[in-house]
Design a protein around this motif. Structure first.
Motif, mmCIF file in Angstrom:
data_model
loop_
_atom_site.group_PDB
_atom_site.id
_atom_site.type_symbol
_atom_site.label_atom_id
_atom_site.label_comp_id
_atom_site.label_asym_id
_atom_site.label_seq_id
_atom_site.Cartn_x
_atom_site.Cartn_y
_atom_site.Cartn_z
ATOM 1 N N LYS A 46 28.865 36.574 50.556
ATOM 2 C CA LYS A 46 30.310 36.689 50.745
ATOM 3 C C LYS A 46 31.037 35.534 50.054
ATOM 4 O O LYS A 46 30.647 34.384 50.151
ATOM 5 C CB LYS A 46 30.643 36.672 52.234
ATOM 6 C CG LYS A 46 32.104 36.928 52.514
ATOM 7 C CD LYS A 46 32.342 37.115 53.994
ATOM 8 C CE LYS A 46 33.807 37.428 54.287
ATOM 9 N NZ LYS A 46 34.047 37.666 55.721
ATOM 10 N N MET A 47 32.102 35.864 49.290
ATOM 11 C CA MET A 47 32.926 34.859 48.642
ATOM 12 C C MET A 47 34.383 35.302 48.731
ATOM 13 O O MET A 47 34.675 36.480 48.936
ATOM 14 C CB MET A 47 32.527 34.680 47.171
ATOM 15 C CG MET A 47 31.126 34.102 46.976
ATOM 16 S SD MET A 47 30.734 33.841 45.245
ATOM 17 C CE MET A 47 31.932 32.577 44.836
ATOM 18 N N LYS A 48 35.289 34.392 48.552
ATOM 19 C CA LYS A 48 36.710 34.715 48.579
ATOM 20 C C LYS A 48 37.211 35.008 47.178
ATOM 21 O O LYS A 48 36.701 34.496 46.211
ATOM 22 C CB LYS A 48 37.493 33.545 49.163
ATOM 23 C CG LYS A 48 37.201 33.322 50.652
ATOM 24 C CD LYS A 48 38.077 32.210 51.195
ATOM 25 C CE LYS A 48 37.820 32.009 52.695
ATOM 26 N NZ LYS A 48 38.655 30.924 53.268
ATOM 27 N N SER A 49 38.257 35.845 47.077
ATOM 28 C CA SER A 49 38.892 36.094 45.792
ATOM 29 C C SER A 49 40.395 36.018 45.960
ATOM 30 O O SER A 49 40.910 35.993 47.082
ATOM 31 C CB SER A 49 38.501 37.481 45.273
ATOM 32 O OG SER A 49 39.114 38.473 46.066
ATOM 33 N N ALA A 50 41.144 35.969 44.835
ATOM 34 C CA ALA A 50 42.603 35.825 44.874
ATOM 35 C C ALA A 50 43.300 37.168 44.918
ATOM 36 O O ALA A 50 44.506 37.252 44.690
ATOM 37 C CB ALA A 50 43.061 35.036 43.658
ATOM 38 N N PHE A 51 42.586 38.244 45.192
ATOM 39 C CA PHE A 51 43.163 39.584 45.154
ATOM 40 C C PHE A 51 44.254 39.721 46.215
ATOM 41 O O PHE A 51 44.078 39.337 47.384
ATOM 42 C CB PHE A 51 42.067 40.612 45.402
ATOM 43 C CG PHE A 51 42.580 42.026 45.442
ATOM 44 C CD1 PHE A 51 42.926 42.688 44.274
ATOM 45 C CD2 PHE A 51 42.744 42.678 46.660
ATOM 46 C CE1 PHE A 51 43.402 43.976 44.318
ATOM 47 C CE2 PHE A 51 43.222 43.971 46.704
ATOM 48 C CZ PHE A 51 43.544 44.631 45.530
ATOM 49 N N ASP A 52 45.413 40.295 45.836
ATOM 50 C CA ASP A 52 46.545 40.514 46.747
ATOM 51 C C ASP A 52 46.628 41.994 47.060
ATOM 52 O O ASP A 52 47.095 42.788 46.243
ATOM 53 C CB ASP A 52 47.843 40.029 46.084
ATOM 54 C CG ASP A 52 49.042 40.120 47.035
ATOM 55 O OD1 ASP A 52 48.877 40.674 48.147
ATOM 56 O OD2 ASP A 52 50.131 39.666 46.636
ATOM 57 N N LYS A 53 46.159 42.394 48.237
ATOM 58 C CA LYS A 53 46.122 43.807 48.570
ATOM 59 C C LYS A 53 47.505 44.407 48.778
ATOM 60 O O LYS A 53 47.664 45.627 48.823
ATOM 61 C CB LYS A 53 45.271 44.027 49.808
ATOM 62 C CG LYS A 53 45.801 43.357 51.068
ATOM 63 C CD LYS A 53 44.864 43.616 52.246
ATOM 64 C CE LYS A 53 45.372 42.950 53.514
ATOM 65 N NZ LYS A 53 44.461 43.187 54.660
ATOM 66 N N ASN A 54 48.535 43.538 48.868
ATOM 67 C CA ASN A 54 49.899 44.051 49.035
ATOM 68 C C ASN A 54 50.592 44.296 47.690
ATOM 69 O O ASN A 54 51.740 44.734 47.661
ATOM 70 C CB ASN A 54 50.728 43.057 49.862
ATOM 71 C CG ASN A 54 50.202 42.922 51.286
ATOM 72 O OD1 ASN A 54 49.894 43.936 51.932
ATOM 73 N ND2 ASN A 54 50.106 41.676 51.773
ATOM 74 N N ALA A 55 49.902 43.996 46.583
ATOM 75 C CA ALA A 55 50.515 44.168 45.256
ATOM 76 C C ALA A 55 49.621 45.029 44.356
ATOM 77 O O ALA A 55 49.521 44.782 43.147
ATOM 78 C CB ALA A 55 50.774 42.816 44.621
#
Length: 726
Positions: A21-30
């Motif tokens: 598991k890693m974090k990403s900068a994806f914006d699910k609201n855009a």
């Protein structure tokens, strides 16, 4: 390796495996709409992989291929509008391929799914519109996608891609890959043995074909399914016609002459084939001995399986096998290996198990093959690929089992019938030759009888007998005269006659090389001729359709006469022979030339048949890899290299490059290799010439070599040691 994907959506997708598991900068609201590859504010837009556009019709099946090798198989009715209706008009398909790491990085196609890293096997963007309206994929008729990836791993899945306005990626809705086999146009597949098509192309022209197209190649292959006895009989007929019906002369001095029931036997008129070369000039390598085909008959009679039955291939190429695993590239690959097994039962495993996964049939095939055989491993390798089957293949599998058996019987019957019809046509032509030959034999008998009776011979139950009363001098003498035709070997055909003017009789001389003509048989070279009488030598020669003629007076006391043919014409022949118009029909040179012209034409026909027979023999070997053709190079090195070189350099014996264009045609080469001493003893002019040119050294006898092996050796040497010369 290519991977098959079954998609139900139209987003950017790729195959992947879940990881840490890693974090990403994806914006699910855009998130941008699915039909857009990127937003107007996407910082990676300029570097985004380019789109390719295709116009297709919704009314037919379509296969598209991207620039990087992605294949889209789009069935009819695959796309629907917002009402769920199948679109039948023009459809524009957009495809973008990101299959390399640099393409993914430049397009910021990061590989995360809700923060989890994924291992990429390739990504594509796929979109379809019609008249500006975004289309969806019909779940009942999905688009099949084949991505060329060398990174196929177990457990890979298909993901739907989401991209936000800032160019960040997220992958959702993972689905297991349904790796169905994709059918292609059955007629685009190559099911023939390796090297067969190229062998056909090398053999062109063939009959009316100047080049080999697919139909001719298939037709020739299927024809080899018919019993080889038919081909053997045809080759037998060709050789027999050349030696029995086309080389005829008066029997008296022929060593084949035999009297039975007060008549010459039909073979009595045959000039010995070992000593007389046909007057037609043949192309090198065009002759085929009877044993060439008899050897492969032996293979069959001994129960040895030589190859896959071509009739079975013809059956599976029928339309009934469209949309089955037979119509896939994967089976095409296996078919090349199946040919190497030479086992029809291996082919039938695939044909009769169309409802099974391909890998399961591969495993069944491996079980049929000896584990020590390398082909056993090949099929295990196939099985390890775990390739599946055509979707919905179970529906027609049972029906096709029955179809295969029934259709195979029909195809065999059709091929056999066609071959028999061809044989009948050849038989009719050959029967006509025999009828003409019989008429010519009657003419020859009349010619011989007329002259022999003039000499005072009587015909008895044992043949000609001369009653010597001891008082009157004989009007004849047993003698030989040689006629040399200047540059005779350069002509296509040469005929030389004696006109005995005192008897109003003619005699046609024999020749082994179109240059040296002799009376009588090749061994004896003498016949009864008028004693110390004047006569005329007439030589008629043909080259490239032009006529040449030589006329010279002589006396029978002479032993050797040289004739120099010069350009002439039919009118010239007629004029030269006018003084002999009152001769009987059997003693007219013009009449004899009519027969020779007919036999000349037949030699051309038989030459063509012989060339075709040799060509088909070579194809037979390509179609039957388990009965390999003799290796000319190996045989040459084992038997001939101590005395000969496969070039134009002399060793103990002459260099053999170009040998087939030098030696007499027919069975001479077999007789020479088997027993050269016997050929020389027979008086053969060419054999004597070879012996003298090589200091009297004798060709080693090889009685154990088959005619087929001799052909292979000479073809190898003839090409200067090039074993690819076929």
């Amino acid at each position: 390796m290519k991977q098959f994907l079954l998609l139900f959506l139209l987003p950017l997708i790729f195959t992947s495996c879940a990881g840490d598991k890693m974090k990403s900068a994806f914006d699910k609201n855009a998130v941008i709409p699915k039909e857009q590859k990127s937003s107007t504010h996407d910082p990676f837009k300029k570097n985004m992989v380019p789109s390719q556009y295709f116009d297709v019709s919704g009314e037919r099946d379509t296969v598209l291929e991207g620039l990087m090798g992605t294949v889209l198989v789009i069935p009819k009715g695959a796309f629907t509008n917002k009402k769920g209706e199948a679109v039948t008009g023009n459809i524009q398909v957009e495809l973008a391929e990101a299959l390399t790491m640099d393409q993914m990085l430049l397009s910021n196609l990061t590989t995360y799914s809700n923060g989890m890293p994924l291992e990429s096997g390739g990504m594509i963007f796929l979109n379809a519109t019609s008249n500006g309206e975004k289309l969806d994929i019909n779940k009942d008729k999905p688009v099949y996608i084949e991505i060329p990836t060398g990174n196929k791993r177990p457990g890979m899945m298909a993901y739907e891609g989401q991209r936000d306005e800032n160019g960040n990626m997220n992958w959702i809705n993972p689905q297991a890959l349904e790796t169905w086999l994709v059918p292609v146009d059955l007629q685009s597949l190559d099911f023939l043995p390796s090297g067969f098509a190229s062998a056909v192309r090398r053999g062109m022209p063939f009959r009316s074909h100047q080049e080999a197209d697919g139909r001719l190649i298939d037709s020739l292959y299927y024809s080899l399914s018919v019993d080889d006895a038919a081909l053997k009989r045809e080759a037998d007929s060709i050789v027999e016609m050349l030696t029995r019906s086309l080389n005829l002369n008066e029997p008296y001095a022929n060593n084949n002459a035999k009297v039975v029931n007060r008549k010459y036997t039909p073979k009595s008129y045959n000039i010995s084939p070992s000593s007389v070369k046909p007057v037609m000039t043949y192309s090198k390598g065009d002759l085929m001995s009877i044993s060439d085909t008899s050897k492969k008959i032996t293979y069959e009679s001994e129960g040895k399986i030589c190859g896959i039955d071509p009739a079975r291939i013809k059956v599976i190429r029928s339309n009934a096998y469209e949309n089955t695993l037979i119509s896939t590239r994967e089976f095409e690959t296996r078919m090349k290996v199946i040919h190497q097994t030479c086992l029809n039962e291996i082919l039938e495993l695939y044909v009769n198990n169309l409802d099974k996964n391909l890998w399961e049939i591969d495993a069944m095939a491996a079980e049929k093959i000896d584990p020590t055989d390398s082909l056993h491993s090949r099929f295990l390798q196939f099985a390890g690929l775990k390739e599946t089957k055509i979707q919905h293949s179970n529906v027609q599998a049972d029906k096709l089992k029955r179809f295969y058996a029934q259709r195979l019987e029909q195809v065999k019957a059709e091929l056999t019938k066609f071959k028999r019809e061809q044989d009948k046509a050849v038989d009719r032509e050959n029967k006509e030759v025999e009828q003409v030959a019989d008429k010519y034999k009657k003419l020859l008998w009349k010619r011989e009888k007329y002259r022999m009776e003039k000499y005072g011979f009587n015909w008895t139950k044992t043949g000609w007998v001369n009653i010597d009363n001891g008082v009157d001098p004989k009007p004849w003498v047993e003698k030989g005269i040689e006629i040399i035709v200047d540059k005779g070997a350069s002509y296509d055909a040469v005929y030389t006659y004696f006109i005995y003017t005192s008897l109003q009789s003619i005699y046609r001389l024999n020749s082994a090389d179109k240059e040296h003509f002799y009376t009588g048989d090749a061994e004896v070279k003498s016949i009864p001729i008028p004693k110390e009488a004047n006569g005329v030598v007439v030589t008629v020669a043909y080259k490239d359709g032009n006529i040449f003629m030589g006329v010279k007076e002589f006396n029978t006391r002479e032993d050797q006469i040289t004739v120099f043919p010069s350009p002439s014409s039919q009118a010239g022949i007629r004029s030269a022979l006018t003084p002999y118009d009152d001769y009987r029909t059997e003693n007219k040179i013009e009449k004899d030339l009519e027969y020779q012209a007919y036999f000349y034409k037949e030699r051309i026909r038989l030459e063509k048949q012989q060339k075709e027979a040799r060509f088909l023999k070579r194809l037979w070997y390509k179609a039957n890899p388990c009965c390999p053709e003799p290796n000319g190079e190996k045989l040459f090195r084992a038997n001939c290299s101590a005395c000969h070189k496969a070039n134009d350099q002399k060793l103990t014996g002459p260099g053999l490059k170009g040998v087939l264009s030098r030696i007499p045609e027919g069975d001479w080469k077999y007789d020479w290799v088997h027993n050269s001493a016997a050929v020389i003893k027979s008086g053969d002019m060419y054999a004597k010439k070879i012996c003298n040119e090589n200091g009297g050294s004798m060709q080693t006898a090889f009685p154990g070599l088959t005619n087929e092996e001799i052909d292979a050796i000479l073809e190898f040497a003839d090409g200067g040691g090039d074993n690819t010369k076929k």
